[in-house]
Design a protein around this motif. Structure first.
Motif, PDB file in Angstrom:
ATOM      1  N   GLY A 241       0.928  -1.353  -0.421  1.00 44.78           N
ATOM      2  CA  GLY A 241       0.108   0.026   0.038  1.00 44.78           C
ATOM      3  C   GLY A 241       0.544   1.325  -0.190  1.00 44.78           C
ATOM      4  O   GLY A 241       0.555   2.028  -0.072  1.00 44.78           O
ATOM      5  N   VAL A 242       1.738   1.292  -0.385  1.00 41.72           N
ATOM      6  CA  VAL A 242       2.833   2.323  -0.309  1.00 41.72           C
ATOM      7  C   VAL A 242       3.152   3.116  -1.814  1.00 41.72           C
ATOM      8  O   VAL A 242       3.477   2.041  -2.447  1.00 41.72           O
ATOM      9  N   SER A 243       2.540   4.603  -1.573  1.00 40.90           N
ATOM     10  CA  SER A 243       2.935   4.685  -2.960  1.00 40.90           C
ATOM     11  C   SER A 243       4.433   4.749  -3.349  1.00 40.90           C
ATOM     12  O   SER A 243       5.251   5.642  -2.259  1.00 40.90           O
ATOM     13  N   VAL A 244       5.312   4.841  -4.290  1.00 37.70           N
ATOM     14  CA  VAL A 244       6.907   4.632  -4.454  1.00 37.70           C
ATOM     15  C   VAL A 244       7.144   5.861  -5.418  1.00 37.70           C
ATOM     16  O   VAL A 244       6.997   5.920  -6.613  1.00 37.70           O
ATOM     17  N   VAL A 245       8.464   6.477  -4.942  1.00 35.19           N
ATOM     18  CA  VAL A 245       8.723   7.631  -5.684  1.00 35.19           C
ATOM     19  C   VAL A 245      10.265   6.457  -6.265  1.00 35.19           C
ATOM     20  O   VAL A 245      10.851   6.137  -5.782  1.00 35.19           O
ATOM     21  N   VAL A 246       9.726   5.790  -7.848  1.00 30.64           N
ATOM     22  CA  VAL A 246      11.465   5.402  -8.426  1.00 30.64           C
ATOM     23  C   VAL A 246      12.522   5.516  -8.588  1.00 30.64           C
ATOM     24  O   VAL A 246      12.097   6.813  -9.338  1.00 30.64           O
ATOM     25  N   ASN A 247      13.446   6.156  -8.004  1.00 31.34           N
ATOM     26  CA  ASN A 247      14.684   6.744  -8.816  1.00 31.34           C
ATOM     27  C   ASN A 247      15.293   6.008  -8.803  1.00 31.34           C
ATOM     28  O   ASN A 247      15.941   4.849  -8.384  1.00 31.34           O
ATOM     29  N   ASP A 248      15.915   6.313 -10.146  1.00 31.68           N
ATOM     30  CA  ASP A 248      17.512   5.932 -10.386  1.00 31.68           C
ATOM     31  C   ASP A 248      18.281   6.661 -12.072  1.00 31.68           C
ATOM     32  O   ASP A 248      16.815   6.978 -12.744  1.00 31.68           O
ATOM     33  N   LEU A 249      19.234   7.052 -11.670  1.00 31.41           N
ATOM     34  CA  LEU A 249      20.116   7.787 -12.711  1.00 31.41           C
ATOM     35  C   LEU A 249      19.506   6.579 -13.822  1.00 31.41           C
ATOM     36  O   LEU A 249      19.819   7.827 -15.196  1.00 31.41           O
ATOM     37  N   GLY A 250      19.596   5.877 -13.454  1.00 31.88           N
ATOM     38  CA  GLY A 250      20.031   4.697 -15.005  1.00 31.88           C
ATOM     39  C   GLY A 250      21.434   4.351 -15.390  1.00 31.88           C
ATOM     40  O   GLY A 250      21.347   4.240 -16.820  1.00 31.88           O
ATOM     41  N   GLY A 251      21.944   4.699 -14.562  1.00 28.15           N
ATOM     42  CA  GLY A 251      24.066   4.751 -15.285  1.00 28.15           C
ATOM     43  C   GLY A 251      24.684   3.364 -15.429  1.00 28.15           C
ATOM     44  O   GLY A 251      23.300   2.375 -15.378  1.00 28.15           O
ATOM     45  N   SER A 252      24.914   3.309 -16.072  1.00 31.59           N
ATOM     46  CA  SER A 252      25.997   1.799 -16.046  1.00 31.59           C
ATOM     47  C   SER A 252      26.685   1.642 -14.530  1.00 31.59           C
ATOM     48  O   SER A 252      26.754   2.187 -13.506  1.00 31.59           O
ATOM     49  N   LEU A 253      27.591   0.278 -14.303  1.00 28.32           N
ATOM     50  CA  LEU A 253      28.006   0.158 -12.584  1.00 28.32           C
ATOM     51  C   LEU A 253      28.645   0.974 -12.169  1.00 28.32           C
ATOM     52  O   LEU A 253      28.748   1.050 -11.047  1.00 28.32           O
ATOM     53  N   ASP A 254      29.322   1.570 -12.966  1.00 28.96           N
ATOM     54  CA  ASP A 254      30.255   2.082 -12.933  1.00 28.96           C
ATOM     55  C   ASP A 254      30.032   4.194 -12.720  1.00 28.96           C
ATOM     56  O   ASP A 254      30.596   5.295 -12.166  1.00 28.96           O
ATOM     57  N   GLY A 255      28.997   4.393 -13.285  1.00 21.35           N
ATOM     58  CA  GLY A 255      28.396   5.631 -12.264  1.00 21.35           C
ATOM     59  C   GLY A 255      28.215   6.609 -13.719  1.00 21.35           C
ATOM     60  O   GLY A 255      27.326   7.390 -13.802  1.00 21.35           O
ATOM     61  N   SER A 256      28.121   6.172 -15.337  1.00 21.07           N
ATOM     62  CA  SER A 256      28.511   7.012 -15.994  1.00 21.07           C
ATOM     63  C   SER A 256      27.444   6.583 -16.859  1.00 21.07           C
ATOM     64  O   SER A 256      26.170   5.453 -17.006  1.00 21.07           O
ATOM     65  N   GLY A 257      27.049   7.523 -18.025  1.00 23.78           N
ATOM     66  CA  GLY A 257      25.077   7.821 -18.494  1.00 23.78           C
ATOM     67  C   GLY A 257      24.156   7.450 -17.531  1.00 23.78           C
ATOM     68  O   GLY A 257      24.104   7.876 -16.710  1.00 23.78           O
ATOM     69  N   SER A 258      22.927   8.235 -18.387  1.00 25.65           N
ATOM     70  CA  SER A 258      21.751   8.393 -17.897  1.00 25.65           C
ATOM     71  C   SER A 258      20.946   8.231 -18.108  1.00 25.65           C
ATOM     72  O   SER A 258      21.481   8.227 -19.600  1.00 25.65           O
ATOM     73  N   SER A 259      19.748   6.900 -17.714  1.00 27.53           N
ATOM     74  CA  SER A 259      18.220   6.999 -18.996  1.00 27.53           C
ATOM     75  C   SER A 259      17.443   7.209 -17.325  1.00 27.53           C
ATOM     76  O   SER A 259      17.856   5.880 -16.457  1.00 27.53           O
ATOM     77  N   ALA A 260      15.759   7.475 -17.790  1.00 26.94           N
ATOM     78  CA  ALA A 260      15.137   6.890 -17.138  1.00 26.94           C
ATOM     79  C   ALA A 260      14.154   5.815 -17.370  1.00 26.94           C
ATOM     80  O   ALA A 260      13.029   4.720 -15.789  1.00 26.94           O
TER      81      ALA A 260
END
Length: 303
Positions: free
Chosen positions: A34-53
């Motif tokens: 029943g929790v309303s969720v904000v799914v946050n994710d930069l969508g980058g690679s394992l080393d933190g590069s790149g981004s995508s929703a």
């Protein structure tokens, strides 16, 4: 503990790094409750590069398909303006924030002798500073509500060390220290701050483990521990270790110690008495700095 302590109806959670792995599982489970969720994710690679929703949006669709409520957000947890905008969006859509799970993380493993400072700084920035940025953004909201649950994601690498992970281990140990202070500061407002120390087979660990170990360390085993820490039944300022269905508490302890007479307060004196100083027979956790000071005063008085 009553059943109501695990009733999440009407609550709202922000989960960082929830586009896959452990974060996704937390989001799906809380949404079912029943929790309303904000799914946050930069969508980058394992080393933190790149981004995508894309990753965050896919988890939102999973939640909605099961009848839950969720929105996607691709804020970089180290970007204060973007995180503040995420919090504002959460309030606009859902009206409150009850839970924050600081789960976002990256890896840039290398032995310390070969590690470039850019890779040290990036890992510490995402894990430690990112958690601070997100926590600061929701802190006063939770204080005004008089309620909040915040989970930091530490690691056995931070608690005990792991070859090639000086940057990661330092950041994870820092989260433990931040938890200890924030748990004290938030207690009067019913804000409980805890750490989860998971060992699980995810994208971050799949290249470090064999297939049998990955199967044993199924990430689904971590979710019950995190959901518990999100509940009204959650303790405060604790490190819950979770792996393969085993759950334990990790604590920093201090030995009883030995008060040395002034004449023996030398390197040689410490070496001579090292056995007594390091004897863990009566070791115990220290709740806060003032309790540590009181312990020292007691030792001096007794001496």
């Amino acid at each position: 503990m009553t059943q109501d302590a695990l009733n999440f109806s009407g609550q709202v959670a922000i989960i960082t790094g929830a586009g896959g792995g452990l974060g996704r599982l937390y989001a799906l489970d809380l949404a079912k409750r029943g929790v309303s969720v904000v799914v946050n994710d930069l969508g980058g690679s394992l080393d933190g590069s790149g981004s995508s929703a894309t990753a965050a949006e896919a988890v939102v669709e999973e939640i909605k398909a099961s009848g839950g409520k969720a929105i996607a957000n691709a804020a970089d947890v180290t970007d204060e303006a973007a995180v503040n905008a995420m919090v504002a969006q959460t309030l606009d859509v859902f009206g409150r924030i009850d839970i924050l799970i600081n789960n976002a993380g990256i890896l840039r493993d290398k032995s310390f002798a070969k590690m470039e400072m850019v890779n040290w700084n990036k890992v510490v920035d995402v894990h430690l500073n990112g958690a601070a940025v997100c926590t600061r953004a929701v802190w006063n909201i939770m204080k005004e509500q008089g309620n909040g649950r915040i989970i930091m994601t530490t690691s056995p690498s931070g608690l005990y060390g792991n070859f090639g992970q000086a940057n990661y281990g330092a950041a994870k140990a820092g989260l433990w220290g931040m938890m200890n202070t924030l748990g004290l500061e938030g207690a009067k407002s019913n804000i409980h701050v805890n750490c989860i120390a998971p060992s699980a087979g995810t994208r971050m660990t799949e290249e470090l483990m064999d297939a049998g170990t990955l199967k044993l360390l199924a990430p689904e085993n971590i979710t019950p521990a995190v959901v518990f820490l999100c509940s009204d039944a959650a303790p405060n300022r604790k490190v819950l270790v979770a792996a393969a269905g085993t759950y334990s508490l990790a604590e920093m302890v201090e030995t009883k110690g030995l008060h040395l007479p002034e004449s023996e307060r030398t390197p040689e004196g410490i070496a001579a008495h090292w056995g007594q100083i390091s004897d863990r027979a009566e070791a115990e956790p220290i709740a806060n700095v003032m309790e540590g000071v009181a312990k020292l005063v007691k030792a001096m008085t007794s001496a």
